[in-house]
Design a protein around this motif. Structure first.
Motif, PDB file in Angstrom:
ATOM      1  N   MET A  58       0.828  -1.208   0.000  1.00  0.00           N
ATOM      2  CA  MET A  58       0.000   0.000   0.000  1.00  0.00           C
ATOM      3  C   MET A  58       0.860   1.255   0.000  1.00  0.00           C
ATOM      4  O   MET A  58       0.542   2.224  -0.682  1.00  0.00           O
ATOM      5  N   THR A  59       1.954   1.240   0.761  1.00  0.00           N
ATOM      6  CA  THR A  59       2.852   2.399   0.812  1.00  0.00           C
ATOM      7  C   THR A  59       3.411   2.699  -0.570  1.00  0.00           C
ATOM      8  O   THR A  59       3.455   3.850  -0.997  1.00  0.00           O
ATOM      9  N   LYS A  60       3.795   1.660  -1.266  1.00  0.00           N
ATOM     10  CA  LYS A  60       4.365   1.827  -2.600  1.00  0.00           C
ATOM     11  C   LYS A  60       3.307   2.280  -3.609  1.00  0.00           C
ATOM     12  O   LYS A  60       3.513   3.251  -4.338  1.00  0.00           O
ATOM     13  N   GLN A  61       2.162   1.594  -3.638  1.00  0.00           N
ATOM     14  CA  GLN A  61       1.170   1.873  -4.670  1.00  0.00           C
ATOM     15  C   GLN A  61       0.345   3.121  -4.396  1.00  0.00           C
ATOM     16  O   GLN A  61      -0.159   3.743  -5.331  1.00  0.00           O
ATOM     17  N   LEU A  62       0.186   3.489  -3.122  1.00  0.00           N
ATOM     18  CA  LEU A  62      -0.615   4.669  -2.790  1.00  0.00           C
ATOM     19  C   LEU A  62       0.253   5.876  -2.450  1.00  0.00           C
ATOM     20  O   LEU A  62      -0.272   6.929  -2.097  1.00  0.00           O
ATOM     21  N   SER A  63       1.571   5.696  -2.512  1.00  0.00           N
ATOM     22  CA  SER A  63       2.526   6.771  -2.197  1.00  0.00           C
ATOM     23  C   SER A  63       2.264   7.348  -0.804  1.00  0.00           C
ATOM     24  O   SER A  63       2.085   8.558  -0.632  1.00  0.00           O
ATOM     25  N   LEU A  64       2.256   6.480   0.188  1.00  0.00           N
ATOM     26  CA  LEU A  64       2.002   6.909   1.559  1.00  0.00           C
ATOM     27  C   LEU A  64       3.271   7.472   2.187  1.00  0.00           C
ATOM     28  O   LEU A  64       4.366   6.994   1.917  1.00  0.00           O
ATOM     29  N   ASP A  65       3.098   8.475   3.049  1.00  0.00           N
ATOM     30  CA  ASP A  65       4.248   8.991   3.785  1.00  0.00           C
ATOM     31  C   ASP A  65       4.495   8.110   5.013  1.00  0.00           C
ATOM     32  O   ASP A  65       3.734   7.176   5.296  1.00  0.00           O
ATOM     33  N   GLU A  66       5.558   8.396   5.739  1.00  0.00           N
ATOM     34  CA  GLU A  66       5.970   7.562   6.872  1.00  0.00           C
ATOM     35  C   GLU A  66       4.896   7.479   7.962  1.00  0.00           C
ATOM     36  O   GLU A  66       4.582   6.394   8.456  1.00  0.00           O
ATOM     37  N   LYS A  71       0.339   4.322  10.562  1.00  0.00           N
ATOM     38  CA  LYS A  71      -1.071   4.194  10.949  1.00  0.00           C
ATOM     39  C   LYS A  71      -1.734   3.038  10.197  1.00  0.00           C
ATOM     40  O   LYS A  71      -2.503   2.261  10.770  1.00  0.00           O
ATOM     41  N   VAL A  72      -1.426   2.926   8.905  1.00  0.00           N
ATOM     42  CA  VAL A  72      -1.983   1.841   8.092  1.00  0.00           C
ATOM     43  C   VAL A  72      -1.495   0.499   8.619  1.00  0.00           C
ATOM     44  O   VAL A  72      -2.278  -0.447   8.740  1.00  0.00           O
ATOM     45  N   TYR A  73      -0.214   0.410   8.972  1.00  0.00           N
ATOM     46  CA  TYR A  73       0.318  -0.842   9.518  1.00  0.00           C
ATOM     47  C   TYR A  73      -0.431  -1.247  10.779  1.00  0.00           C
ATOM     48  O   TYR A  73      -0.807  -2.410  10.945  1.00  0.00           O
ATOM     49  N   ASP A  74      -0.665  -0.286  11.674  1.00  0.00           N
ATOM     50  CA  ASP A  74      -1.378  -0.593  12.911  1.00  0.00           C
ATOM     51  C   ASP A  74      -2.788  -1.113  12.628  1.00  0.00           C
ATOM     52  O   ASP A  74      -3.252  -2.074  13.254  1.00  0.00           O
ATOM     53  N   THR A 104     -14.100  -6.518   8.240  1.00  0.00           N
ATOM     54  CA  THR A 104     -13.640  -5.865   7.014  1.00  0.00           C
ATOM     55  C   THR A 104     -14.269  -4.485   6.874  1.00  0.00           C
ATOM     56  O   THR A 104     -13.587  -3.516   6.512  1.00  0.00           O
ATOM     57  N   GLU A 105     -15.555  -4.377   7.166  1.00  0.00           N
ATOM     58  CA  GLU A 105     -16.223  -3.078   7.072  1.00  0.00           C
ATOM     59  C   GLU A 105     -15.659  -2.087   8.082  1.00  0.00           C
ATOM     60  O   GLU A 105     -15.452  -0.912   7.760  1.00  0.00           O
ATOM     61  N   ALA A 106     -15.371  -2.558   9.300  1.00  0.00           N
ATOM     62  CA  ALA A 106     -14.775  -1.691  10.317  1.00  0.00           C
ATOM     63  C   ALA A 106     -13.373  -1.249   9.881  1.00  0.00           C
ATOM     64  O   ALA A 106     -12.995  -0.073  10.044  1.00  0.00           O
ATOM     65  N   PHE A 107     -12.613  -2.177   9.313  1.00  0.00           N
ATOM     66  CA  PHE A 107     -11.267  -1.858   8.824  1.00  0.00           C
ATOM     67  C   PHE A 107     -11.335  -0.796   7.734  1.00  0.00           C
ATOM     68  O   PHE A 107     -10.564   0.167   7.744  1.00  0.00           O
ATOM     69  N   GLN A 108     -12.270  -0.956   6.805  1.00  0.00           N
ATOM     70  CA  GLN A 108     -12.393   0.015   5.718  1.00  0.00           C
ATOM     71  C   GLN A 108     -12.805   1.388   6.242  1.00  0.00           C
ATOM     72  O   GLN A 108     -12.312   2.409   5.754  1.00  0.00           O
ATOM     73  N   ALA A 109     -13.685   1.413   7.231  1.00  0.00           N
ATOM     74  CA  ALA A 109     -14.097   2.693   7.812  1.00  0.00           C
ATOM     75  C   ALA A 109     -12.917   3.389   8.487  1.00  0.00           C
ATOM     76  O   ALA A 109     -12.720   4.601   8.327  1.00  0.00           O
ATOM     77  N   ASP A 110     -12.110   2.620   9.224  1.00  0.00           N
ATOM     78  CA  ASP A 110     -10.925   3.187   9.864  1.00  0.00           C
ATOM     79  C   ASP A 110      -9.897   3.627   8.834  1.00  0.00           C
ATOM     80  O   ASP A 110      -9.259   4.671   8.976  1.00  0.00           O
ATOM     81  N   LEU A 111      -9.725   2.832   7.801  1.00  0.00           N
ATOM     82  CA  LEU A 111      -8.767   3.161   6.748  1.00  0.00           C
ATOM     83  C   LEU A 111      -9.179   4.429   6.006  1.00  0.00           C
ATOM     84  O   LEU A 111      -8.329   5.240   5.643  1.00  0.00           O
ATOM     85  N   LYS A 112     -10.467   4.598   5.832  1.00  0.00           N
ATOM     86  CA  LYS A 112     -10.986   5.781   5.147  1.00  0.00           C
ATOM     87  C   LYS A 112     -10.650   7.050   5.926  1.00  0.00           C
ATOM     88  O   LYS A 112     -10.432   8.108   5.334  1.00  0.00           O
ATOM     89  N   LYS A 113     -10.557   6.943   7.250  1.00  0.00           N
ATOM     90  CA  LYS A 113     -10.195   8.089   8.093  1.00  0.00           C
ATOM     91  C   LYS A 113      -8.713   8.436   7.968  1.00  0.00           C
ATOM     92  O   LYS A 113      -8.336   9.594   8.136  1.00  0.00           O
ATOM     93  N   LEU A 115      -6.576   7.531   5.171  1.00  0.00           N
ATOM     94  CA  LEU A 115      -6.168   7.842   3.802  1.00  0.00           C
ATOM     95  C   LEU A 115      -6.942   9.040   3.256  1.00  0.00           C
ATOM     96  O   LEU A 115      -8.046   9.334   3.718  1.00  0.00           O
ATOM     97  N   THR A 116      -6.373   9.676   2.251  1.00  0.00           N
ATOM     98  CA  THR A 116      -7.106  10.714   1.544  1.00  0.00           C
ATOM     99  C   THR A 116      -8.165  10.045   0.673  1.00  0.00           C
ATOM    100  O   THR A 116      -8.113   8.836   0.446  1.00  0.00           O
ATOM    101  N   ALA A 117      -9.109  10.823   0.186  1.00  0.00           N
ATOM    102  CA  ALA A 117     -10.176  10.267  -0.652  1.00  0.00           C
ATOM    103  C   ALA A 117      -9.587   9.616  -1.903  1.00  0.00           C
ATOM    104  O   ALA A 117     -10.023   8.532  -2.323  1.00  0.00           O
TER     105      ALA A 117
END
Length: 148
Positions: A58-66, A71-74, A104-113, A115-117
């Motif tokens: 995800m870091t590579k494909q979404l160009s995430l910062d450190e 946060k995504v790892y957690d 999965t739905e809870a994970f996606q809701a947290d992930l949405k918070k 990541l950017t849109a």
């Protein structure tokens, strides 16, 4: 009759010898290619390793910062541990599937918070592509089938 048994045994050992040597050499080589890894499931790999692999991708494909990557790892690690617990503790398939879907739905809701849109949209696109590559249905087809 004895000659046939001896000849048959000799031929059997002659033709089976290459099979035994092939197995021995295949076991010596680490399982790195897809054909050898196919037998393993994701549950065979510990949650931390799975979380790190997904976060790296995800870091590579979404160009995430450190900071976002951490946060995504957690989130991914918590999800992986929760899914393992569901797999181990639930006996009823229907209950297990409902719990996994809720997770999965809870994970996606947290992930949405986190990541950017734009990043979240790209993540969903990646997930859909992965489902199609693995031979599964994409989300739209799954939603259509689930509503009928």
């Amino acid at each position: 009759m004895l000659k046939k048994l001896i000849v048959g045994g000799f031929l059997f050992s002659l033709f089976s010898l290459p099979l035994f040597t092939q197995q021995a050499t295949a076991q010596d080589v680490p399982a790195q290619n897809r054909a050898e890894r196919r037998g393993r499931t994701m549950q065979d790999v510990d949650p931390a390793t799975r979380a790190q692999r997904m976060t790296d991708r995800m870091t590579k494909q979404l160009s995430l910062d450190e900071a976002t990557s951490k946060k995504v790892y957690d989130l991914v690690l918590a999800r992986a541990e929760k899914m393992d617990a569901i797999q181990k503790n639930s006996d009823d398939r229907k209950t297990k599937m409902q719990a996994m879907k809720a997770g999965t739905e809870a994970f996606q809701a947290d992930l949405k918070k986190v990541l950017t849109a734009e990043q979240f949209a790209k993540f969903e696109s990646m997930r859909d592509q992965m489902g199609r590559r693995r031979g599964g249905l994409n989300r739209e087809k799954a939603d259509d089938n689930g509503s009928k």
